[in-house]
Design a protein around this motif. Structure first.
Motif, PDB file in Angstrom:
ATOM      1  N   ARG A 113     -19.791  34.163   5.753  1.00  0.00           N
ATOM      2  CA  ARG A 113     -20.284  33.458   4.571  1.00  0.00           C
ATOM      3  C   ARG A 113     -21.795  33.321   4.634  1.00  0.00           C
ATOM      4  O   ARG A 113     -22.375  33.159   5.703  1.00  0.00           O
ATOM      5  N   ALA A 169     -24.858  36.371   4.140  1.00  0.00           N
ATOM      6  CA  ALA A 169     -23.530  36.637   4.703  1.00  0.00           C
ATOM      7  C   ALA A 169     -23.543  37.939   5.500  1.00  0.00           C
ATOM      8  O   ALA A 169     -22.944  38.021   6.575  1.00  0.00           O
ATOM      9  N   GLU A 200     -18.528  34.808   0.345  1.00  0.00           N
ATOM     10  CA  GLU A 200     -17.706  35.279   1.464  1.00  0.00           C
ATOM     11  C   GLU A 200     -17.629  36.802   1.367  1.00  0.00           C
ATOM     12  O   GLU A 200     -17.158  37.340   0.367  1.00  0.00           O
TER      13      GLU A 200
END
Length: 195
Positions: free
Chosen positions: A12, A133, A29
């Motif tokens: 994330r 991420a 994500e």
């Protein structure tokens, strides 16, 4: 995050942006497949836009901002060849399809402040959230967009004998190559080989 059911690792990234009187934070994500394709699975978006006059409209604006921003961040490159833009219209620009869209959850902060903008503020945070991420996942900073070209840069490094490859983005009014670096053309992607 633990790997998903198929064994693919996810991570994330978070980003926050303030514009048009609103503050938007997004958590993306992300996973990178064996083929180096970047996949965004889920985005949690929080907006503080003052009094929420129409919460459904605010959620729709944030969701569409995420999709628009991901389209630009993953595949939205305008390439030049001999001084000509190669994309003539929308049919030449890949758009994020429904099957590739992440699940987007929007949360609106309760507020008694005057209402502020909700049209554009959902767009800017998605690219840095995805880049963060990717850094959490790979340990490598993404320094240029579109991120969908990331796998091409990795392949270019292998083709060029494992030398370090830096993607040089087009800059309006600036140079297209790094000073003192050789360059090679891979399709529409220009890479500079550092010495």
């Amino acid at each position: 995050l633990p790997p998903d059911a198929s064994g693919v690792q996810r991570a994330r990234g978070v980003a926050l942006h303030q514009s048009f009187g609103s503050i938007v934070a997004q958590v993306a994500e992300v996973s990178v497949g064996a083929d180096k394709a970047i996949r965004v699975h889920r985005v949690v978006c929080v907006i503080d836009c003052g009094a929420a006059i129409n919460p459904n409209l605010i959620a729709q604006q944030m969701e569409s901002g995420v999709v628009f921003g991901l389209t630009a961040a993953l595949d939205g490159e305008i390439s030049l060849k001999d001084g000509q833009v190669q994309q003539s219209n929308f049919h030449d620009v890949p758009l994020l399809r429904m099957a590739d869209c992440p699940r987007v959850e929007t949360h609106i902060i309760d507020s008694a402040e005057p209402p502020e903008g909700v049209g554009e503020p959902g767009v800017p945070p998605i690219a840095p959230a995805v880049a963060n991420a990717l850094f959490a996942l790979t340990g490598q900073r993404l320094r240029a967009l579109p991120a969908g070209q990331y796998n091409i840069v990795v392949e270019a490094a292998r083709e060029l004998g494992g030398r370090e490859v830096v993607r040089v983005p087009f800059r309006w009014g600036g140079a297209n190559t790094a000073a003192g670096a050789g360059s090679t053309e891979l399709g529409a992607v220009r890479v500079a080989v550092t010495r």
